[in-house]
Design an enzyme around this catalytic site. Structure first.
Site, PDB file in Angstrom:
ATOM      1  N   LYS A  22      -9.055 -16.730 -25.446  1.00  0.00           N
ATOM      2  CA  LYS A  22      -9.893 -17.636 -24.648  1.00  0.00           C
ATOM      3  C   LYS A  22     -10.614 -16.838 -23.550  1.00  0.00           C
ATOM      4  O   LYS A  22     -11.828 -16.970 -23.390  1.00  0.00           O
ATOM      5  CB  LYS A  22      -9.029 -18.703 -23.989  1.00  0.00           C
ATOM      6  CG  LYS A  22      -9.722 -19.462 -22.849  1.00  0.00           C
ATOM      7  CD  LYS A  22      -8.860 -20.510 -22.207  1.00  0.00           C
ATOM      8  CE  LYS A  22      -8.087 -20.018 -21.028  1.00  0.00           C
ATOM      9  NZ  LYS A  22      -8.830 -19.843 -19.771  1.00  0.00           N
ATOM     10  N   ASN A  23      -9.872 -15.975 -22.826  1.00  0.00           N
ATOM     11  CA  ASN A  23     -10.458 -15.327 -21.655  1.00  0.00           C
ATOM     12  C   ASN A  23     -11.410 -14.195 -21.999  1.00  0.00           C
ATOM     13  O   ASN A  23     -12.060 -13.639 -21.123  1.00  0.00           O
ATOM     14  CB  ASN A  23      -9.350 -14.868 -20.710  1.00  0.00           C
ATOM     15  CG  ASN A  23      -8.675 -16.071 -20.068  1.00  0.00           C
ATOM     16  OD1 ASN A  23      -9.191 -17.181 -20.126  1.00  0.00           O
ATOM     17  ND2 ASN A  23      -7.499 -15.863 -19.493  1.00  0.00           N
ATOM     18  N   CYS A 116      -8.781 -24.242 -13.305  1.00  0.00           N
ATOM     19  CA  CYS A 116      -7.479 -24.802 -12.900  1.00  0.00           C
ATOM     20  C   CYS A 116      -7.269 -24.649 -11.392  1.00  0.00           C
ATOM     21  O   CYS A 116      -7.590 -23.621 -10.819  1.00  0.00           O
ATOM     22  CB  CYS A 116      -6.355 -24.066 -13.634  1.00  0.00           C
ATOM     23  SG  CYS A 116      -6.303 -24.438 -15.389  1.00  0.00           S
ATOM     24  N   ARG A 121      -9.305 -19.508  -5.302  1.00  0.00           N
ATOM     25  CA  ARG A 121     -10.126 -18.849  -6.336  1.00  0.00           C
ATOM     26  C   ARG A 121     -11.572 -18.634  -5.851  1.00  0.00           C
ATOM     27  O   ARG A 121     -12.529 -19.110  -6.432  1.00  0.00           O
ATOM     28  CB  ARG A 121     -10.096 -19.641  -7.637  1.00  0.00           C
ATOM     29  CG  ARG A 121      -8.683 -19.865  -8.146  1.00  0.00           C
ATOM     30  CD  ARG A 121      -8.655 -20.514  -9.489  1.00  0.00           C
ATOM     31  NE  ARG A 121      -8.876 -19.528 -10.570  1.00  0.00           N
ATOM     32  CZ  ARG A 121      -8.869 -19.870 -11.867  1.00  0.00           C
ATOM     33  NH1 ARG A 121      -8.736 -21.124 -12.223  1.00  0.00           N
ATOM     34  NH2 ARG A 121      -9.043 -18.946 -12.788  1.00  0.00           N
ATOM     35  N   ASP A 304      -0.619 -15.457 -16.124  1.00  0.00           N
ATOM     36  CA  ASP A 304      -0.783 -16.581 -17.061  1.00  0.00           C
ATOM     37  C   ASP A 304       0.477 -16.847 -17.873  1.00  0.00           C
ATOM     38  O   ASP A 304       0.584 -17.892 -18.517  1.00  0.00           O
ATOM     39  CB  ASP A 304      -1.963 -16.322 -18.017  1.00  0.00           C
ATOM     40  CG  ASP A 304      -3.283 -16.315 -17.271  1.00  0.00           C
ATOM     41  OD1 ASP A 304      -4.291 -15.906 -17.861  1.00  0.00           O
ATOM     42  OD2 ASP A 304      -3.283 -16.689 -16.084  1.00  0.00           O
ATOM     43  N   ARG A 396      -7.493 -26.861 -23.654  1.00  0.00           N
ATOM     44  CA  ARG A 396      -8.518 -25.888 -23.237  1.00  0.00           C
ATOM     45  C   ARG A 396      -8.144 -24.481 -23.681  1.00  0.00           C
ATOM     46  O   ARG A 396      -9.002 -23.620 -23.807  1.00  0.00           O
ATOM     47  CB  ARG A 396      -8.648 -25.882 -21.708  1.00  0.00           C
ATOM     48  CG  ARG A 396      -9.334 -27.078 -21.109  1.00  0.00           C
ATOM     49  CD  ARG A 396      -9.547 -26.878 -19.624  1.00  0.00           C
ATOM     50  NE  ARG A 396     -10.029 -25.526 -19.364  1.00  0.00           N
ATOM     51  CZ  ARG A 396      -9.832 -24.901 -18.205  1.00  0.00           C
ATOM     52  NH1 ARG A 396      -9.164 -25.482 -17.245  1.00  0.00           N
ATOM     53  NH2 ARG A 396     -10.306 -23.693 -18.009  1.00  0.00           N
TER      54      ARG A 396
HETATM   55  C1  EPZ Z   1      -9.138 -14.728 -15.031  1.00  0.00           C
HETATM   56  O1  EPZ Z   1      -9.468 -15.570 -13.945  1.00  0.00           O
HETATM   57  C2  EPZ Z   1      -8.548 -15.674 -16.068  1.00  0.00           C
HETATM   58  N1  EPZ Z   1      -9.540 -16.694 -16.405  1.00  0.00           N
HETATM   59  C3  EPZ Z   1      -7.304 -16.343 -15.501  1.00  0.00           C
HETATM   60  O2  EPZ Z   1      -6.743 -17.103 -16.568  1.00  0.00           O
HETATM   61  C4  EPZ Z   1      -6.294 -15.270 -15.103  1.00  0.00           C
HETATM   62  O3  EPZ Z   1      -5.186 -15.893 -14.497  1.00  0.00           O
HETATM   63  C5  EPZ Z   1      -6.952 -14.311 -14.106  1.00  0.00           C
HETATM   64  O4  EPZ Z   1      -8.151 -13.751 -14.682  1.00  0.00           O
HETATM   65  C6  EPZ Z   1      -6.020 -13.178 -13.723  1.00  0.00           C
HETATM   66  O5  EPZ Z   1      -5.638 -12.483 -14.867  1.00  0.00           O
HETATM   67  C7  EPZ Z   1     -10.570 -16.358 -17.193  1.00  0.00           C
HETATM   68  O6  EPZ Z   1     -10.690 -15.223 -17.618  1.00  0.00           O
HETATM   69  C8  EPZ Z   1     -11.555 -17.456 -17.500  1.00  0.00           C
HETATM   70  P1  EPZ Z   1      -9.378 -13.043 -10.921  1.00  0.00           P
HETATM   71  P2  EPZ Z   1     -10.341 -14.990 -12.698  1.00  0.00           P
HETATM   72  O7  EPZ Z   1     -10.789 -12.981 -10.482  1.00  0.00           O
HETATM   73  O8  EPZ Z   1     -11.349 -14.056 -13.210  1.00  0.00           O
HETATM   74  C9  EPZ Z   1      -8.750 -13.544  -6.276  1.00  0.00           C
HETATM   75  C10 EPZ Z   1      -5.857 -18.986 -17.626  1.00  0.00           C
HETATM   76  O9  EPZ Z   1      -4.821 -19.658 -17.451  1.00  0.00           O
HETATM   77  N2  EPZ Z   1     -10.213 -13.384  -6.220  1.00  0.00           N
HETATM   78  O10 EPZ Z   1      -8.747 -11.862 -11.576  1.00  0.00           O
HETATM   79  O11 EPZ Z   1     -10.779 -16.144 -11.884  1.00  0.00           O
HETATM   80  C11 EPZ Z   1      -8.400 -14.904  -6.879  1.00  0.00           C
HETATM   81  O12 EPZ Z   1      -8.384 -15.891  -5.869  1.00  0.00           O
HETATM   82  C12 EPZ Z   1      -6.666 -18.544 -16.430  1.00  0.00           C
HETATM   83  O13 EPZ Z   1      -6.295 -18.625 -18.751  1.00  0.00           O
HETATM   84  C13 EPZ Z   1     -10.822 -13.278  -4.975  1.00  0.00           C
HETATM   85  O14 EPZ Z   1     -10.155 -13.316  -3.939  1.00  0.00           O
HETATM   86  O15 EPZ Z   1      -9.208 -14.231 -11.941  1.00  0.00           O
HETATM   87  C14 EPZ Z   1      -7.037 -14.681  -7.459  1.00  0.00           C
HETATM   88  O16 EPZ Z   1      -6.070 -14.824  -6.435  1.00  0.00           O
HETATM   89  C15 EPZ Z   1      -6.082 -18.997 -15.115  1.00  0.00           C
HETATM   90  N3  EPZ Z   1     -12.163 -13.161  -4.925  1.00  0.00           N
HETATM   91  C16 EPZ Z   1      -7.091 -13.216  -7.907  1.00  0.00           C
HETATM   92  O17 EPZ Z   1      -8.195 -12.619  -7.219  1.00  0.00           O
HETATM   93  C17 EPZ Z   1     -12.939 -13.118  -6.056  1.00  0.00           C
HETATM   94  O18 EPZ Z   1     -14.178 -13.007  -5.941  1.00  0.00           O
HETATM   95  C18 EPZ Z   1      -7.291 -13.057  -9.407  1.00  0.00           C
HETATM   96  O19 EPZ Z   1      -8.523 -13.597  -9.698  1.00  0.00           O
HETATM   97  C19 EPZ Z   1     -12.293 -13.230  -7.303  1.00  0.00           C
HETATM   98  C20 EPZ Z   1     -10.931 -13.354  -7.363  1.00  0.00           C
END
Ligand code: EPZ
Length: 417
Positions: A22-23, A116, A121, A304, A396
């Protein structure tokens, strides 16, 4: 509204085939609009997040053909118009249209993404990457207007190894003038999958999968093909199911080294498994040893799988701890596991899990995608019947879940309410 009805306690025997990630797929689909030519993506999972992206691309004027798990996308005639809030809110991955439309047209207008509710985020790192390339950003409420006279390659230093920001920085810089270097890049396998598609289109990306990615901007991106990699989180979820009720359960079409951190935890817990080249066979564990889990960016233990592995540790013969370091609100599943008879305490960013011999079916609610996964795992092991409401979250991220689980013996059905 939909709900899952699960009659638990059955041992499951047979093979579950893992779908495309998915991701990865949710980034590959928006990335395809960077090309003026036809993009073919194979092994796309049939999940509602992909339907939402299909809707956005079609709204922009792309033509999309879906035949089984193949998606053929032609973006030659798309119009770079504002993406309305009601569709960008449907999923977190809508933010990849920011990087793709900025990278192609130097301008994008859209709203803050959905996703979610597992934490704040923010997307500050995405915006930092766009600004480093010369874009100006105007924010009016939830609406973002991002524009650049020219996109000029630059050094981008991410404050956190964000998956989304890393991919969006790649999408925005592939056609920039000159060289971009992303420092502290995320290393998840999905990033490599996206970089491969872009390179197949004619981009010049090196270092994807490491913390330093360099991108030499190119003029044009053409026709391309990619296959979505197997979903390591779906694989991990069903591996945990095998440890709970496998008799045994084989998970095939998976990449073992994408789930190394889970395999090492299963070993610590005393779970019996047999590893092959692209499958793993797992037997249910009569005794599960307690352990400690701390989530981390790849290749650490994936956040995840934090909620799914909580279900497994709920049955251990001791006290386990899970520390969640990525999100600040990813324990909403705990109250429902405790409603089923688990004994779990939340202490700041850590769970203290006192193992119990069994759980009992109950009516519970999915609060987010992986909380839903935790609960369907619990329902499949518990005595009695479990009803999971708000199960749209689960649909999803888990393709054909009813068919995949029923064919290995699970008594599970989806009901409209
Ligand atoms: C991706 O989300 C995945 N979603 C998430 O999977 C997964 O949990 C996450 O990566 C971490 O592996 C998709 O790929 C669609 P991040 P993403 O940016 O890109 C902080 C699932 O269940 N952050 O790596 O949103 C953020 O708040 C989903 O399949 C900032 O602070 O994750 C979080 O605490 C849930 N500023 C951490 O980094 C930013 O600009 C990780 O976020 C971006 C992120």
């Amino acid at each position: 509204m939909k709900k899952l009805i699960i009659h638990g306690g059955e041992y499951l025997l047979g093979t579950i085939h893992i779908s495309g990630a998915k991701n990865s797929a949710v980034a590959l689909v928006p990335a395809s609009l960077l090309s003026d030519d036809e993009i073919i993506i194979d092994n796309i999972p049939n999940i509602t997040d992909i339907d939402a992206l299909d809707e956005i691309l079609t709204y922009l004027g792309a033509t999309i053909e879906r035949i089984d798990s193949r998606m053929v996308i032609k973006s030659k005639n798309i119009e770079n118009k504002e993406i309305p809030e009601n569709i960008s809110k449907k999923l977190r991955a809508s933010y990849y249209f920011m990087g793709a439309l900025l990278g192609k047209y130097k301008k994008v207008e859209m709203y803050f993404p959905g996703g979610c509710a597992i934490g704040k985020r923010p997307i500050d790192q995405h915006l930092k990457a766009f600004e480093a390339l010369g874009a100006k950003i105007q924010i009016e409420g939830n609406k973002y207007r991002i524009e650049a006279q020219e996109l000029i390659g630059n050094d981008i230093y991410l404050d956190c190894a964000s998956v989304g920001a890393t991919i969006n920085a790649m999408l925005a810089s592939v056609k920039a003038i000159g060289k971009t270097k992303i420092h502290n890049a995320a290393k998840e396998p999905e990033i490599v999958n996206v970089a491969t598609l872009l390179n197949n289109m004619g981009a010049a990306i090196e270092g994807a999968g490491t913390s330093e990615i360099s991108i030499q901007g190119v003029e044009k991106l053409g026709k391309s093909y990619i296959e979505v990699i197997p979903d390591r989180i779906e694989a991990g979820t069903y591996m945990i199911l095998g440890a709970l009720v496998g008799n045994p359960l084989t998970i095939d079409n998976m990449i073992p080294n994408h789930v190394e951190s889970l395999i090492s935890k299963l070993k610590e817990m005393g779970v019996q498994y047999e590893l092959n080249q692209n499958s793993i066979t797992i037997w249910h564990a009569n005794e599960i040893s307690p352990t400690h889990v701390t989530t981390a960016v790849y290749p650490g233990f994936p956040t995840d799988l934090q909620q799914p592995v909580t279900t497994l540790l709920a049955f251990s013969n001791g006290i386990s701890k899970i520390t969640e370091t990525i999100y600040e609100n990813r324990f909403q599943n705990v109250e429902y596991l405790n409603k089923m008879g688990a004994n779990i305490k939340i202490i700041d960013d850590t769970l203290e899990i006192k193992g119990v011999p069994c759980l009992y079916g109950n009516t519970v609610k999915a609060t987010d995608l992986r909380a839903g996964a935790c609960l369907f795992l619990a329902g499949l092991k518990a005595h009695g019947t479990t009803e999971i409401e708000n199960v749209e979250y689960v649909l999803r991220g888990y393709e054909n879940i009813i068919q995949k689980l029923s064919q290995v013996g699970a008594k599970i059905e989806l009901q409209e309410i």
